[in-house]
Design an enzyme around this catalytic site. Sequence first.
Site, PDB file in Angstrom:
ATOM      1  N   GLY A 253       0.824  -1.198   0.000  1.00  0.00           N
ATOM      2  CA  GLY A 253       0.000   0.000   0.000  1.00  0.00           C
ATOM      3  C   GLY A 253       0.858   1.248   0.000  1.00  0.00           C
ATOM      4  O   GLY A 253       0.668   2.170  -0.785  1.00  0.00           O
ATOM      5  N   MET A 255       5.006   2.713   1.866  1.00  0.00           N
ATOM      6  CA  MET A 255       6.221   2.296   2.566  1.00  0.00           C
ATOM      7  C   MET A 255       6.860   3.487   3.248  1.00  0.00           C
ATOM      8  O   MET A 255       7.078   4.521   2.630  1.00  0.00           O
ATOM      9  CB  MET A 255       7.191   1.650   1.555  1.00  0.00           C
ATOM     10  CG  MET A 255       8.528   1.255   2.136  1.00  0.00           C
ATOM     11  SD  MET A 255       8.353   0.000   3.448  1.00  0.00           S
ATOM     12  CE  MET A 255       9.749   0.428   4.489  1.00  0.00           C
ATOM     13  N   GLU A 256       7.179   3.279   4.537  1.00  0.00           N
ATOM     14  CA  GLU A 256       7.562   4.381   5.409  1.00  0.00           C
ATOM     15  C   GLU A 256       9.015   4.813   5.325  1.00  0.00           C
ATOM     16  O   GLU A 256       9.565   5.307   6.310  1.00  0.00           O
ATOM     17  CB  GLU A 256       7.244   3.985   6.849  1.00  0.00           C
ATOM     18  CG  GLU A 256       8.117   2.847   7.441  1.00  0.00           C
ATOM     19  CD  GLU A 256       7.513   1.456   7.328  1.00  0.00           C
ATOM     20  OE1 GLU A 256       6.657   1.258   6.447  1.00  0.00           O
ATOM     21  OE2 GLU A 256       7.907   0.573   8.111  1.00  0.00           O
ATOM     22  N   GLU A 290       1.901   5.874   7.688  1.00  0.00           N
ATOM     23  CA  GLU A 290       3.314   5.938   7.286  1.00  0.00           C
ATOM     24  C   GLU A 290       4.058   6.998   8.092  1.00  0.00           C
ATOM     25  O   GLU A 290       5.229   6.814   8.443  1.00  0.00           O
ATOM     26  CB  GLU A 290       3.427   6.227   5.785  1.00  0.00           C
ATOM     27  CG  GLU A 290       2.739   5.195   4.885  1.00  0.00           C
ATOM     28  CD  GLU A 290       3.104   3.757   5.201  1.00  0.00           C
ATOM     29  OE1 GLU A 290       4.250   3.516   5.617  1.00  0.00           O
ATOM     30  OE2 GLU A 290       2.235   2.872   5.058  1.00  0.00           O
ATOM     31  N   HIS A 293       5.118   5.916  11.482  1.00  0.00           N
ATOM     32  CA  HIS A 293       6.348   5.115  11.414  1.00  0.00           C
ATOM     33  C   HIS A 293       7.616   5.963  11.445  1.00  0.00           C
ATOM     34  O   HIS A 293       8.695   5.440  11.735  1.00  0.00           O
ATOM     35  CB  HIS A 293       6.389   4.355  10.096  1.00  0.00           C
ATOM     36  CG  HIS A 293       5.659   3.047  10.076  1.00  0.00           C
ATOM     37  ND1 HIS A 293       5.773   2.112  11.072  1.00  0.00           N
ATOM     38  CD2 HIS A 293       4.843   2.508   9.138  1.00  0.00           C
ATOM     39  CE1 HIS A 293       5.033   1.047  10.731  1.00  0.00           C
ATOM     40  NE2 HIS A 293       4.461   1.272   9.592  1.00  0.00           N
ATOM     41  N   GLU A 312       4.173  -2.383  12.959  1.00  0.00           N
ATOM     42  CA  GLU A 312       2.927  -2.308  12.194  1.00  0.00           C
ATOM     43  C   GLU A 312       1.683  -2.166  13.061  1.00  0.00           C
ATOM     44  O   GLU A 312       0.769  -1.422  12.733  1.00  0.00           O
ATOM     45  CB  GLU A 312       2.792  -3.520  11.264  1.00  0.00           C
ATOM     46  CG  GLU A 312       3.874  -3.585  10.197  1.00  0.00           C
ATOM     47  CD  GLU A 312       3.996  -2.294   9.397  1.00  0.00           C
ATOM     48  OE1 GLU A 312       3.069  -1.477   9.414  1.00  0.00           O
ATOM     49  OE2 GLU A 312       5.059  -2.105   8.764  1.00  0.00           O
TER      50      GLU A 312
END
Length: 844
Positions: A253, A255-256, A290, A293, A312
Amino acid sequence: MTEITHSYDTFQPTHYDIFIDINRGTKQISGKSVIDGEAQAKDIFIQQKNMEIESVQADGNDVPFEVDNKKEVINITLPKAGETTLAVTYKAPLTDSMMGIYPSYYEVSGEKKELIGTQFETTFARQAFPSVDEPEAKAKFDLAIKFDEKPGETILANMPEVRKENGIHYFDTTVRMSTYLIAFAFGDLQSKQTTTKSGVKVGVFSTKAHEPKELDFALDIAKRSIEFYEDFYQTPYPLPHSWQLALPDFSAGAMENWGLVTYREAYLLLDPDNTALDTKQLVATVISHELAHQWFGDLVTMKWWDDLWLNESFANMMEYVAIDAIEPDWNVWELFQTTDVPAALQRDATDGVQSVHVNVEDPAEIDALFDSAIVYAKGARMLVMMRALVGDDALREGLKNYFAAHKYANAKGSDLWDAVGEAAGMDVASIMNTWLEQPGYPIVHARVVDGDLKISQQQFFIGDGKEVGRQWKIPLNSNYDVAPKIFGDKEVDLGNYEELRKSNGVPFRVNVGNNSHFIVRYDDTLMNDIMENLDTVDSISQMAILQDVRLLSESRQISYADVVPLLKHFADNKSTVVNSAIYRFAYNLRKFITPNTDEEKNLKKLYNNLSAKQLERLGWSQKSGETIDDQLTRPSILNAALYAENPDALKSAHELFENNKDNLASLPADIRIFVLRNEVKNYGNEVLFDNLLEQYRQSTDPSYKSDLCVAITSTKDARLIAKLIEKFEDADTIKPQDLRAWFSGVLNNADGEQAAWDWLRNDWKWLEDTVGGDMEFTTYITVAMSVFRTPERLKEFKAFFEPKINTPGLTREISMDISIIESRVGLILDEKDDVNAAIKNVVG
Ligand SMILES: [Zn+2]
């Protein structure tokens, strides 16, 4: 002696100088990775994948090395242990796998273009540069990148660019960080930028295939999320910028990556003038996830992948905490109740499910850890339960101390429990470990026995489950003070029921708020009391009642047939969460009916009885001043009314299509999907099919594209279905990242099921080659499982997947899915007649 499996145990890096030269034309990468660190012994290994290693030097001298492709490492023999500077030169291919460094493809006014981006989580940094590619191996990075650059192209990375020399872009030294969070991207980009109150630059970037206004929503949410977290965490955002970049090809979906978060276009860009509220909520929560994170995961990172949940689960809770704070009118916790909560309760009830915390070593198994219903949804619910227990003040205090103690370093789950526990003055660890380390969850039985109110706990299963005596420390959240705050025993007697009922004045309930991870079974006395006083029960609790009876029916502790008559009591409710629960239950009834029979007619009547009044109340268009609940409930009602073949609904949908056929994208986004699907289903032909498919190819609006996918896959025409399946492997029409939705659409279509299933089996090898390295790969199996309900399909499913059961990363999914289909087949066989009789009975 045990074998050393972690590279970090042999070599501990402190600093990298990385040079990468990328040629899009030849699809080749060449580079040099210079790593300062401390060798723990003379024999060390670092990671690489699919690379041709040209030389390895230690402190300037060539040293012997050997590449082991199976283990994805380079074994290196050094002259001595201790401080060493390694220099590795290499070549690697630029592949289309959406992992490592990879191209995204798109078109702007008919011209094909490419955007290069990266995806390094979990173990793909090693495809871009040789490294100690493990989360614990934090180091500082100096990145230099060269590429076949054209005028006007933009390059982005974790840190700002400091200079450009001889065509090489040099970026500022990073803070101490893990390899999987490194990112860069380049191509012909547009952006919008702003600055937070504290001076952090925030930007949203996309290809120029999109209209500039599509970046606005994300920019606003990103800025306000960072401001929220700086305050909530009481810890400043650690980098100079926070870029959000939409990539046309993206496997997960979002990415941090630290300072350069990457997203699927659908999760970042939206048309501010025509996007449904639920889509806005979804995009906002992905962005806030995100950005959560950037502290939790990036600043403090799990020591090893077994604590993936720490990243997560936490981010999954914080996405709601943040959006609830910055958009309080949205009641975004209700979205949690209608998405994450049912997903966690369903999957976690199957025997063989993973626990939130799992031991893991093999890279293929690491990717299989990303079970969204468990690591994200259940994990988040577990933390929501903790938050409710300790309160926000203690949570914030604990987090502040946690960040201060572990920043730029690593932590384990126990470090978080310790920090929060100390702030709360509570033994948080002993409560939370019962949820973290054990798979599954309890059912709490509440009943009146010999005049006394008793509660007990036991593991809840859907399908066969082995009772092994698991017990949980359950935050009960009862509305009766006499119930324990934490229920850790097998059973407890709360005293004389009549007296308790009298002194409390309301029906007895537990899990008020539905924030603890368990379900409740009330005996008849208690349940009748609740049903008679339903109007005094808040909407979340009404939803929870429907949720629990649905799960009890699935597990066959009660009969589906007994629940059918209850639905009408909830039908006129105006709450989104209650309506969502009604139609989730009603949807479950569809598996008991055979298409094109009287059974189906009766079920459609039931849908009509439930939805007709609401359809009249809500209609097809938003009214000024209507509530958020009305906006969010309308799609459930329209969907139900169309399934029911309500004549008014069918007529309105067709009229809306006719009136807007020259500009379908401009139909209001919250009803567009129903108008399009209805047209394809009931008035479809090849001209319409081709037209919609062409619009799918041309459109850059992710939410419109998603509507078109649902509409096109609902065609009843076998010839068009065959034509569609041919497109599955044509990346110019359907990108591999979007294929699962198309497959799911056709498989869920009774007229397409056979063709889609045949395709999956015949072209499994192609699928494996195309998306096999991807963490979403197993979900193709999950999609098939979710549809199949006959003994024949069960047999075919087993015949096809059982031989693949030892494939790394697929084992758990295949064995769980077989047992899920088995139990569904048994349920239908045993209860079909009763359920259909009950439906017939309520529709008269
Ligand atoms: Zn995440």
